[in-house]
Write a protein that holds these residues in place. Structure first.
Motif, mmCIF file in Angstrom:
data_model
loop_
_atom_site.group_PDB
_atom_site.id
_atom_site.type_symbol
_atom_site.label_atom_id
_atom_site.label_comp_id
_atom_site.label_asym_id
_atom_site.label_seq_id
_atom_site.Cartn_x
_atom_site.Cartn_y
_atom_site.Cartn_z
ATOM 1 N N SER A 110 0.828 -1.210 0.000
ATOM 2 C CA SER A 110 0.000 0.000 0.000
ATOM 3 C C SER A 110 0.861 1.258 0.000
ATOM 4 C CB SER A 110 -0.954 -0.006 1.202
ATOM 5 O OG SER A 110 -0.242 -0.166 2.418
ATOM 6 N N ALA A 111 2.012 1.222 0.688
ATOM 7 C CA ALA A 111 2.929 2.366 0.652
ATOM 8 C C ALA A 111 3.430 2.610 -0.757
ATOM 9 C CB ALA A 111 4.110 2.123 1.598
ATOM 10 N N ALA A 112 3.620 1.519 -1.523
ATOM 11 C CA ALA A 112 4.099 1.646 -2.900
ATOM 12 C C ALA A 112 3.094 2.345 -3.797
ATOM 13 C CB ALA A 112 4.412 0.258 -3.467
ATOM 14 N N PHE A 113 1.836 2.350 -3.408
ATOM 15 C CA PHE A 113 0.812 3.022 -4.200
ATOM 16 C C PHE A 113 0.560 4.457 -3.707
ATOM 17 C CE2 PHE A 113 0.080 -1.292 -5.516
ATOM 18 C CZ PHE A 113 -0.360 -1.176 -6.827
ATOM 19 N N MET A 114 0.658 4.696 -2.397
ATOM 20 C CA MET A 114 0.320 6.037 -1.910
ATOM 21 C C MET A 114 1.490 7.011 -2.005
ATOM 22 S SD MET A 114 0.044 5.610 2.249
ATOM 23 C CE MET A 114 1.487 5.265 3.277
ATOM 24 N N VAL A 115 2.721 6.547 -1.797
ATOM 25 C CA VAL A 115 3.868 7.468 -1.792
ATOM 26 C C VAL A 115 4.106 8.118 -3.158
ATOM 27 C CG1 VAL A 115 6.363 7.646 -1.475
ATOM 28 C CG2 VAL A 115 4.980 6.397 0.196
ATOM 29 N N PRO A 116 4.112 7.361 -4.276
ATOM 30 C CA PRO A 116 4.335 8.022 -5.573
ATOM 31 C C PRO A 116 3.285 9.090 -5.904
ATOM 32 C CG PRO A 116 4.601 5.646 -5.792
ATOM 33 C CD PRO A 116 4.024 5.890 -4.435
ATOM 34 N N GLN A 117 2.055 8.913 -5.412
ATOM 35 C CA GLN A 117 1.024 9.919 -5.693
ATOM 36 C C GLN A 117 1.349 11.217 -4.963
ATOM 37 O OE1 GLN A 117 -0.476 8.438 -8.022
ATOM 38 N NE2 GLN A 117 0.253 6.450 -7.280
ATOM 39 N N GLY A 118 1.864 11.096 -3.735
ATOM 40 C CA GLY A 118 2.245 12.290 -2.984
ATOM 41 C C GLY A 118 3.315 13.084 -3.710
ATOM 42 N N ILE A 119 4.317 12.379 -4.245
ATOM 43 C CA ILE A 119 5.381 13.047 -4.999
ATOM 44 C C ILE A 119 4.810 13.682 -6.272
ATOM 45 C CG2 ILE A 119 7.566 12.690 -6.210
ATOM 46 C CD1 ILE A 119 8.101 10.359 -4.285
ATOM 47 N N SER A 120 3.928 12.963 -6.946
ATOM 48 C CA SER A 120 3.350 13.471 -8.192
ATOM 49 C C SER A 120 2.499 14.718 -7.952
ATOM 50 C CB SER A 120 2.495 12.383 -8.850
ATOM 51 O OG SER A 120 3.290 11.276 -9.223
ATOM 52 N N TYR A 121 1.792 14.750 -6.823
ATOM 53 C CA TYR A 121 0.969 15.916 -6.527
ATOM 54 C C TYR A 121 1.806 17.186 -6.387
ATOM 55 C CZ TYR A 121 -3.886 14.408 -6.040
ATOM 56 O OH TYR A 121 -5.169 14.003 -6.312
ATOM 57 N N ILE A 122 3.051 17.043 -5.942
ATOM 58 C CA ILE A 122 3.923 18.213 -5.835
ATOM 59 C C ILE A 122 4.144 18.828 -7.211
ATOM 60 C CG2 ILE A 122 6.268 18.989 -5.257
ATOM 61 C CD1 ILE A 122 6.290 16.941 -3.021
ATOM 62 N N GLN A 127 3.738 24.665 -9.958
ATOM 63 C CA GLN A 127 4.079 24.701 -11.376
ATOM 64 C C GLN A 127 5.425 25.368 -11.645
ATOM 65 O OE1 GLN A 127 2.298 23.182 -13.732
ATOM 66 N NE2 GLN A 127 0.739 22.502 -12.274
ATOM 67 N N ASP A 128 5.744 26.442 -10.895
ATOM 68 C CA ASP A 128 7.002 27.134 -11.160
ATOM 69 C C ASP A 128 8.154 26.468 -10.408
ATOM 70 O OD1 ASP A 128 7.594 29.181 -8.556
ATOM 71 O OD2 ASP A 128 5.521 28.507 -8.833
ATOM 72 N N GLN A 129 9.367 26.581 -10.956
ATOM 73 C CA GLN A 129 10.527 25.863 -10.444
ATOM 74 C C GLN A 129 10.885 26.279 -9.014
ATOM 75 O OE1 GLN A 129 12.030 23.366 -12.100
ATOM 76 N NE2 GLN A 129 13.229 23.003 -10.259
ATOM 77 N N LYS A 130 10.755 27.577 -8.703
ATOM 78 C CA LYS A 130 11.152 28.062 -7.383
ATOM 79 C C LYS A 130 10.278 27.464 -6.279
ATOM 80 C CE LYS A 130 12.017 32.305 -4.760
ATOM 81 N NZ LYS A 130 11.979 33.805 -4.799
#
Length: 473
Positions: A110-122, A127-130
């Protein structure tokens, strides 16, 4: 539903995934002797408590990232969080090692499914690099704080004796955090675009899981079973399945279909060399905690609470060094990492000499753990960066997922091999302090050898001094 809270609040919300996944590693690492006593398990059972979590995580990490694109990040995040919360509850109520390890496996998956989504939401929220760089820094700080908090709680919670065994609280504390995160995610998170241009590679995912299972199982279980021939046959089977996996991935890639791993990343020398360096490094990562915790608590009779405090020094050293090292990497590149590895090796030598069971040496324990943490913090945060920086941006996401899969597999491998050597030397039922010390020295010497191999691989990574000249400024 439209978002009605700030994106920084949403960052904290999606960061609960990495917070829970990291804290669950470290609370167990420190509390493993207490869990063994509470659940009446064997040494091998305790290896599985660690291994099954990281193996489940490694096996489904790439698939978890793909699932967010295929089904939408919000539902995958919520379902992953719900499964993690439920499995934590099951671990906390487990009555035997089978139930506990089933729960740990589900936790890892379950961690393998929830953690990548958290990173993707960032990537979606900032949107901007800073602002994205700042958000990633906060995200990393939350993960770092989770490691320190986990080590502290891993020492404190098993000491609690009330209506429930303290070791069960290690898992049950996840439940209220998970429930709140699920509720807030349903209310405030916005779903992302669903990308279903190609069929998900379910065969590749199955082959990857089988490869890892057939490889890790004999490493952990072989010692207790007496190394029968069929155990060695599993090693051969894992090799055959891995070859089939990479062959299948190449065919799909040549046909333009979606793959779990892009074979092209291995054509980049720095990535491949860095990947090997990370494999040997992470073999040391959790095996270090395992053998030190067992030595301190079971060998020396130091309380779980005091053991947790010792490891807090390690965590503080890690956080301090990580903040400094990321500023030094652009100036000195790979040599910062090599210095960190050497510092870890020197610290382990002092571990061997000072962890001798005598009370007079104990005032030095916080120092050697702190120095080891400084070494880890110098290496770990930038190891991925150094490995990926020569890759084109189009391959960076795929390479990061592949790197993380190998990282988690290496952790399981280290716990199996280094932990196996440690427990093999403890096979005498009449264990005394000297028996523990002999086992610890043998396992720690192996960790030193592994770190020496890491330094060799790091040396062969291309050196890039990225310091800006005055004109560039």
């Amino acid at each position: 539903m439209g978002r009605s809270i700030s994106k920084w609040s949403l960052l904290v919300l999606v960061s609960t995934a990495v917070f829970l996944s990291v804290i669950d590693i470290f609370v167990v690492n420190v509390a493993i002797p207490s869990i063994k006593i509470g659940i009446k398990g064997t040494d091998t059972d305790m290896q599985w408590v660690i291994v099954l979590y990281v193996l489940g995580y490694a096996s489904f990490l790439i698939a978890g990232g793909r699932a967010g694109d295929y089904f939408g990040k919000k539902p995958v995040f919520i379902i992953g969080m719900a499964a993690f919360t439920l499995s934590s509850f099951l671990c906390g109520l487990a009555q035997n090692t089978i139930q506990l390890n089933i729960g740990r496996t589900i936790q890892g998956i379950s961690a393998a499914f929830m953690v990548p989504q958290g990173i993707s939401y960032i990537q979606v929220l900032f949107q901007d690099q800073k602002s994205r760089t700042k958000a990633l820094g906060i995200y990393g700080s939350i993960a770092g704080a989770a490691s320190v908090i986990g080590q502290f709680l891993g020492g404190v919670l098993p000491e609690i004796h009330s209506f429930i065994d303290g070791w069960r609280l290690l898992f049950l504390i996840n439940v209220p955090i998970g429930i709140v995160a699920i509720f807030l995610s349903i209310k405030y998170l916005e779903n992302t675009a669903i990308v279903r241009t190609q069929k998900f590679d379910s065969l590749g995912a199955a082959l990857l899981v089988l490869t890892l299972a057939c490889f890790i199982y004999p490493i952990v279980q072989g010692r207790e079973l007496g190394w029968p021939l069929w155990i060695f046959a599993l090693f051969g089977l894992s090799l055959l399945i891995s070859l089939l996996f990479f062959w299948q991935q190449r065919i799909r890639q040549n046909k333009g279909k979606l793959t779990l791993i892009d074979i092209r990343i291995f054509k980049h020398r720095d990535f491949t060399v860095g990947l090997f360096a990370s494999i040997f490094y992470f073999m040391v990562q959790d095996s270090y905690f395992l053998i030190n915790v067992v030595l301190l608590q079971t060998g020396f009779g130091i309380s779980s609470f005091n053991t947790g405090l010792y490891f807090v020094f390690q965590g503080v050293g890690y956080v301090i060094a990580s903040l400094v090292s990321i500023r030094l990497i652009p100036l000195y590149g790979k040599f910062v990492l090599i210095f960190g590895v050497i510092l870890m090796i020197v610290s382990l030598l002092f571990h061997i000499f000072l962890l001798d069971g005598s009370v007079t040496a104990r005032p030095f324990f916080p120092v050697i753990f702190f120095v080891y943490g400084i070494g880890c913090g110098t290496v770990l945060p930038s190891l991925l960066t150094v490995s990926l920086r020569s890759l084109p941006s189009s391959l960076a996401g795929m390479a990061s997922g592949t790197y993380s899969t190998f990282q988690q597999t290496a952790i399981a491998l280290g716990v199996g091999i280094v932990g196996g050597i440690f427990f093999y030397n403890l096979k005498d039922p009449d264990r005394n302090v000297e028996t523990y010390l002999e086992a610890y020295r043998a396992a720690t010497i192996l960790n030193i050898v592994l770190l020496l191999i890491v330094s060799v691989f790091l040396f062969f990574i291309s050196h890039r001094n990225e310091k800006l000249s005055p004109k560039a400024n």
